[in-house]
Write a protein that holds these residues in place. Structure first.
Motif, PDB file in Angstrom:
ATOM      1  N   VAL A   4     -25.126  45.073 -38.477  1.00 15.12           N
ATOM      2  CA  VAL A   4     -24.377  45.699 -37.389  1.00 15.12           C
ATOM      3  C   VAL A   4     -23.357  46.627 -38.043  1.00 15.12           C
ATOM      4  O   VAL A   4     -22.518  46.175 -38.825  1.00 15.12           O
ATOM      5  N   CYS A  23     -21.671  51.778 -32.351  1.00 16.83           N
ATOM      6  CA  CYS A  23     -22.192  50.552 -32.955  1.00 16.83           C
ATOM      7  C   CYS A  23     -23.701  50.682 -33.078  1.00 16.83           C
ATOM      8  O   CYS A  23     -24.391  50.866 -32.060  1.00 16.83           O
ATOM      9  N   TYR A  25     -27.313  48.924 -34.834  1.00 19.80           N
ATOM     10  CA  TYR A  25     -27.729  47.599 -35.277  1.00 19.80           C
ATOM     11  C   TYR A  25     -29.184  47.582 -35.715  1.00 19.80           C
ATOM     12  O   TYR A  25     -29.995  48.403 -35.288  1.00 19.80           O
ATOM     13  N   LEU A  33     -25.959  42.640 -26.871  1.00 26.06           N
ATOM     14  CA  LEU A  33     -24.896  43.239 -27.671  1.00 26.06           C
ATOM     15  C   LEU A  33     -23.590  43.055 -26.923  1.00 26.06           C
ATOM     16  O   LEU A  33     -23.536  43.269 -25.701  1.00 26.06           O
ATOM     17  N   CYS A  89     -17.971  44.955 -32.392  1.00 30.19           N
ATOM     18  CA  CYS A  89     -19.304  44.950 -31.802  1.00 30.19           C
ATOM     19  C   CYS A  89     -20.057  43.775 -32.416  1.00 30.19           C
ATOM     20  O   CYS A  89     -19.949  43.526 -33.622  1.00 30.19           O
ATOM     21  N   VAL A  91     -23.893  41.367 -32.171  1.00 29.66           N
ATOM     22  CA  VAL A  91     -25.253  41.299 -31.648  1.00 29.66           C
ATOM     23  C   VAL A  91     -25.761  39.869 -31.719  1.00 29.66           C
ATOM     24  O   VAL A  91     -25.510  39.162 -32.700  1.00 29.66           O
ATOM     25  N   GLY A 102     -20.002  43.387 -36.475  1.00 30.56           N
ATOM     26  CA  GLY A 102     -19.702  44.493 -37.359  1.00 30.56           C
ATOM     27  C   GLY A 102     -18.294  44.342 -37.908  1.00 30.56           C
ATOM     28  O   GLY A 102     -17.588  43.388 -37.578  1.00 30.56           O
TER      29      GLY A 102
END
Lengths: 111, 118
Positions: A4, A23, A25, A33, A89, A91, A102
Motif C-alpha cells: 500500500v 493511495c 495498492y 480499502l 490508507c 487495505v 500505508g
C-alpha cells in the motif's frame, strides 16, 4: 507481498485550498480499502470503499476507489486548520482479517 | 458508546526490562487487534484475536512478545525483554466479528500507548 503506497508523504497547504491524497495498492484478493485520520494518537475511521466508481462523501471529505487501476483518492475541499493530521490508507484482503496500512500522508493546513 | 480503552498512555523503560499494555475493546466487539506503529510509518498488525482465540500472529516477534485475551474481552500485550527498536506506539483496535460471507467491519482504535525504550 501486499503493498500500500501513499503519496505525497507530506503536504502543506493554506486554509481554503483543496487537496487530493493518493493511495495505490497491490494485494491479492482485494476486499476493501479504508481511510483513517490520525491526530496525535488514535486513527479515526473516515471511509470504507469496496466498489469501484462509487464516491463516498462526508461533509468536505470525499473518496473514490478505482479497482481496475488499483488506487483510491481522498479529497478535502475548503481545508481548515483542523484538517491537519496524518491520513492513513489501509487495505483488507481475503487472505486475512487485518488491515495493511500505508505510511500515511502528513497534511498541514496553515492559516 | 465508550470507545476502545488502553493503558498506560505512556511508558518509558530501559532495554531488557519488561512491560505490559492493557486493552479493553468496545462492548460487543469480538475481534481485537494489536498494532505497532513506529514513527513515520503506518500501523503494523502484531496479533489478532477473535473472541479468545488467536486468528493471526504471524508478525508477532514471539521470542519477546506475547499476548493473551482471557475470557474474550480484555487483552494484554507483553514485551520481555524490550529492545531499543520496540520504541513505538502500540495501538489496540476492535471490530465486530467477521463471519463467513459477511463484509469487512471497520476497526475502531484506542488512544494507544507510547513506549520509549532507552
Amino acid at each position: 507481498e501486499d503493498k500500500v503506497v501513499q503519496s505525497p508523504l507530506s503536504l502543506v497547504v493554506h486554509e481554503g485550498d483543496t487537496v487530493t491524497l493518493n493511495c495505490s495498492y497491490e494485494v491479492t484478493n482485494f476486499r476493501s480499502l479504508l481511510w483513517y485520520k490520525q491526530e496525535k494518537k488514535a486513527p479515526t475511521f473516515l471511509f470504507m470503499l469496496t466498489s469501484s466508481g462509487i464516491e463516498k462523501k462526508s461533509g468536505r471529505l470525499s473518496s473514490i476507489l478505482d479497482k481496475k487501476e488499483l488506487f483510491s483518492i481522498l479529497n478535502i475541499t475548503a481545508t481548515q486548520t483542523g484538517d491537519s493530521a496524518i491520513y492513513l490508507c489501509a487495505v483488507n484482503s481475503n487472505s486475512g482479517y487485518a488491515l495493511n496500512f500505508g505510511k500515511g500522508t502528513s497534511l498541514l493546513v496553515t492559516p | 458508546e465508550a470507545g476502545v480503552a488502553q493503558s498506560p498512555r505512556y511508558k518509558i523503560i530501559e532495554k531488557r526490562q519488561s512491560v505490559a499494555f492493557w486493552c479493553n475493546p468496545i462492548s460487543g466487539h469480538a475481534t481485537l487487534y494489536w498494532y505497532q506503529q513506529i514513527l513515520g510509518q503506518g500501523p503494523k498488525l502484531l496479533i489478532q484475536f477473535q473472541n479468545n482465540g488467536v486468528v493471526d500472529d504471524s508478525q508477532l516477534p514471539k521470542d519477546r512478545f506475547s499476548a493473551e485475551r482471557l475470557k474474550g474481552v480484555d487483552s494484554t500485550l507483553k514485551i520481555q525483554p524490550a529492545k531499543l527498536e520496540d520504541s513505538a506506539v502500540y495501538l489496540c483496535a476492535s471490530s465486530l466479528e467477521r463471519g463467513r460471507g459477511q463484509g469487512f467491519y471497520e476497526q475502531y482504535f484506542g488512544p494507544g500507548t507510547r513506549l520509549t525504550v532507552t
